[in-house]
Design a protein around this motif. Structure first.
Motif, PDB file in Angstrom:
ATOM      1  N   UNK A  15     -16.069 117.641 -11.464  1.00 12.11           N
ATOM      2  CA  UNK A  15     -14.840 116.906 -11.753  1.00 12.11           C
ATOM      3  C   UNK A  15     -14.721 115.666 -10.863  1.00 12.11           C
ATOM      4  N   UNK A  16     -13.614 114.955 -11.001  1.00 14.22           N
ATOM      5  CA  UNK A  16     -13.435 113.688 -10.289  1.00 14.22           C
ATOM      6  C   UNK A  16     -13.423 113.857  -8.775  1.00 14.22           C
ATOM      7  N   UNK A  17     -12.818 114.931  -8.296  1.00 15.30           N
ATOM      8  CA  UNK A  17     -12.743 115.144  -6.849  1.00 15.30           C
ATOM      9  C   UNK A  17     -14.127 115.345  -6.243  1.00 15.30           C
ATOM     10  N   UNK A  18     -14.955 116.149  -6.891  1.00 11.71           N
ATOM     11  CA  UNK A  18     -16.317 116.372  -6.403  1.00 11.71           C
ATOM     12  C   UNK A  18     -17.145 115.107  -6.438  1.00 11.71           C
ATOM     13  N   UNK A  19     -17.007 114.352  -7.525  1.00 12.10           N
ATOM     14  CA  UNK A  19     -17.747 113.085  -7.621  1.00 12.10           C
ATOM     15  C   UNK A  19     -17.272 112.090  -6.567  1.00 12.10           C
ATOM     16  N   UNK A  20     -15.979 112.060  -6.276  1.00 11.28           N
ATOM     17  CA  UNK A  20     -15.466 111.163  -5.239  1.00 11.28           C
ATOM     18  C   UNK A  20     -16.018 111.558  -3.874  1.00 11.28           C
ATOM     19  N   UNK A  21     -16.110 112.857  -3.612  1.00  8.55           N
ATOM     20  CA  UNK A  21     -16.675 113.315  -2.347  1.00  8.55           C
ATOM     21  C   UNK A  21     -18.131 112.882  -2.220  1.00  8.55           C
ATOM     22  N   UNK A  22     -18.879 113.033  -3.298  1.00  8.26           N
ATOM     23  CA  UNK A  22     -20.290 112.625  -3.290  1.00  8.26           C
ATOM     24  C   UNK A  22     -20.398 111.106  -3.171  1.00  8.26           C
ATOM     25  N   UNK A  23     -19.534 110.386  -3.874  1.00  2.00           N
ATOM     26  CA  UNK A  23     -19.528 108.919  -3.778  1.00  2.00           C
ATOM     27  C   UNK A  23     -19.283 108.492  -2.334  1.00  2.00           C
ATOM     28  N   UNK A  25     -20.049 110.193   0.388  1.00  2.00           N
ATOM     29  CA  UNK A  25     -21.280 110.460   1.151  1.00  2.00           C
ATOM     30  C   UNK A  25     -22.323 109.367   0.937  1.00  2.00           C
ATOM     31  N   UNK A  26     -22.367 108.887  -0.308  1.00  2.00           N
ATOM     32  CA  UNK A  26     -23.382 107.907  -0.672  1.00  2.00           C
ATOM     33  C   UNK A  26     -22.953 106.466  -0.395  1.00  2.00           C
ATOM     34  N   UNK A  27     -21.664 106.261  -0.169  1.00  4.26           N
ATOM     35  CA  UNK A  27     -21.169 104.900   0.013  1.00  4.26           C
ATOM     36  C   UNK A  27     -21.218 104.112  -1.281  1.00  4.26           C
ATOM     37  N   UNK A  28     -20.869 104.775  -2.383  1.00  2.00           N
ATOM     38  CA  UNK A  28     -20.917 104.144  -3.697  1.00  2.00           C
ATOM     39  C   UNK A  28     -19.657 104.518  -4.473  1.00  2.00           C
ATOM     40  N   UNK A  29     -19.647 104.163  -5.743  1.00  2.00           N
ATOM     41  CA  UNK A  29     -18.519 104.523  -6.601  1.00  2.00           C
ATOM     42  C   UNK A  29     -18.867 105.766  -7.417  1.00  2.00           C
ATOM     43  N   UNK A 109     -34.124 105.642  -3.676  1.00  2.00           N
ATOM     44  CA  UNK A 109     -34.212 104.816  -2.474  1.00  2.00           C
ATOM     45  C   UNK A 109     -33.259 105.266  -1.374  1.00  2.00           C
ATOM     46  N   UNK A 110     -32.545 106.367  -1.596  1.00  2.00           N
ATOM     47  CA  UNK A 110     -31.637 106.905  -0.580  1.00  2.00           C
ATOM     48  C   UNK A 110     -32.422 107.683   0.465  1.00  2.00           C
TER      49      UNK A 110
END
Length: 140
Positions: A15-23, A25-29, A109-110
């Motif tokens: 869901x959106x919350x999990x994706x935001x947490x991952x974003x 971590x990655x410094x992305x959207x 590339x991460x």
């Protein structure tokens, strides 16, 4: 991104919350997070398929266990450190997580350490999705 059914199920479960947490971590959207999660799930899927060829009994037993005793929730897994509580499928995913992290790092590339942190968040969700699929008899 054209999502495979397993990727879609994992992304939906995050869901959106999990994706935001991952974003974060990655410094992305969220779109960047979706791409990395999709690549990660794809690599796990390939790793499970490879494992099914090299050790089909392990994969079959893991799916059978998932079918017999579905998880009641993923919060109790606690990332990679808690994979023992995820049974055989959790252990199988944990064993292939390092090669998956390296493959995703090469593709994106991460740094592998960053990918490993994402995998810590993705494995419990993937395990939950695979468990539900095994219980329904769906493996795609």
């Amino acid at each position: 991104m054209n999502e495979e059914p397993l990727q879609k199920d994992v992304l939906d479960a995050l869901d959106d919350a999990g994706l935001q947490e991952i974003a974060g971590l990655l410094g992305t959207d969220a779109a960047g997070a979706r791409e990395v999660v999709g690549t990660t799930v794809s690599e796990f899927s390939g790793g499970l398929q490879d494992r099914a060829v090299t050790d089909p009994g392990e994969v079959q037993q893991a799916y059978a266990e998932a079918q017999e005793a579905p998880l009641s929730g993923v919060a109790t897994l606690g990332g990679l450190g808690g994979m023992g509580t995820g049974g055989l499928m959790g252990g199988l995913l944990a064993r292939i997580s390092r090669p998956v992290a390296n493959a995703v790092a090469r593709k994106t590339g991460l740094p592998p350490a960053t990918v490993a942190r994402v995998i810590d968040l993705v494995i419990p969700v993937l395990l939950s999705v695979l468990t539900r699929r095994a219980a329904r008899g769906t493996r795609k």
